[in-house]
Write an enzyme that holds these catalytic residues in place. Structure first.
Site, PDB file in Angstrom:
ATOM      1  N   HIS A  71      34.349  38.652  40.033  1.00  0.00           N
ATOM      2  CA  HIS A  71      34.878  38.433  41.314  1.00  0.00           C
ATOM      3  C   HIS A  71      34.405  39.037  42.478  1.00  0.00           C
ATOM      4  O   HIS A  71      33.960  40.217  42.249  1.00  0.00           O
ATOM      5  CB  HIS A  71      36.411  38.244  41.350  1.00  0.00           C
ATOM      6  CG  HIS A  71      37.073  36.958  40.722  1.00  0.00           C
ATOM      7  ND1 HIS A  71      37.564  35.823  41.184  1.00  0.00           N
ATOM      8  CD2 HIS A  71      37.031  36.453  39.390  1.00  0.00           C
ATOM      9  CE1 HIS A  71      38.135  34.914  40.353  1.00  0.00           C
ATOM     10  NE2 HIS A  71      37.510  35.362  39.311  1.00  0.00           N
ATOM     11  N   ASP A 107      29.533  34.199  36.909  1.00  0.00           N
ATOM     12  CA  ASP A 107      30.025  33.267  35.839  1.00  0.00           C
ATOM     13  C   ASP A 107      29.584  33.907  34.619  1.00  0.00           C
ATOM     14  O   ASP A 107      28.339  33.897  34.216  1.00  0.00           O
ATOM     15  CB  ASP A 107      29.324  31.845  36.102  1.00  0.00           C
ATOM     16  CG  ASP A 107      29.954  30.962  37.003  1.00  0.00           C
ATOM     17  OD1 ASP A 107      31.009  31.358  37.519  1.00  0.00           O
ATOM     18  OD2 ASP A 107      29.145  30.146  37.630  1.00  0.00           O
TER      19      ASP A 107
END
Length: 171
Positions: A71, A107
């Site tokens: 993140h 990802d």
């Protein structure tokens, strides 16, 4: 009597003193978000143009798949992990599977817990970097989600609540 020193042993000794600098690496210690039990440790090691990501996460739902992402913010101060912000996406790409042609830098492959609720993993990434470039992982958050990533829902993959959070730091 004349003593002649051979340069070969001296060269060997000097070569032994030269060391190769360690490969750039980083790590994160995952702690549970409020009301959860997931903990773990993850390493990021630069190796031949790739990053090897490896680690273990425990306290997961047994035999379940969990979304796993880097993140944007290295901030785990909120009880729910939301302080880590959205997925790390410096190149502005759509969300997708880590092995897809297009995906966020953050990802990662999903984690698969075993019958004891432990996920042990190791995979390679050519999208990430350690200590350099726009996709440098250092200083970003690492999140384990409650649910599997569907790799299509934008921009998050519909992975549900954040059950563990850690900050990636240089090792």
């Amino acid at each position: 009597m004349r003593i002649t020193l051979s340069l070969i042993p001296v060269a060997v000794l000097l070569a032994a003193c030269v060391t190769t600098p360690p490969a750039p690496s980083a790590a994160a210690q995952l702690a549970p978000t409020q009301g959860n039990t997931a903990i773990g440790s993850v390493k990021f090691v630069s190796q031949g143009g790739k990053i090897i990501v490896s680690g273990e996460v425990s306290g997961l739902k047994p035999n379940a798949v969990h979304g796993f992402h880097i993140h944007d913010k290295g901030d785990c101060s909120s009880g729910d992990g939301m302080s880590a912000g959205g997925h790390f996406n410096p190149e502005g790409k759509p969300h997708g599977a880590a092995d897809a042609a297009t995906h966020h830098a953050g990802d990662l492959p999903s984690l698969k817990a075993d019958a004891r609720g432990v996920a042990t993993f190791s995979f390679e990434s050519t999208s990430l970097r350690v200590g350099e470039g726009m996709t440098d992982v250092i200083g970003h958050g690492l999140i384990v989600h409650r649910d599997p990533d569907d790799f299509t829902t934008q921009p998050t993959g519909n992975s549900g609540a954040r059950i563990a959070c850690g900050v990636i730091t240089r090792r």
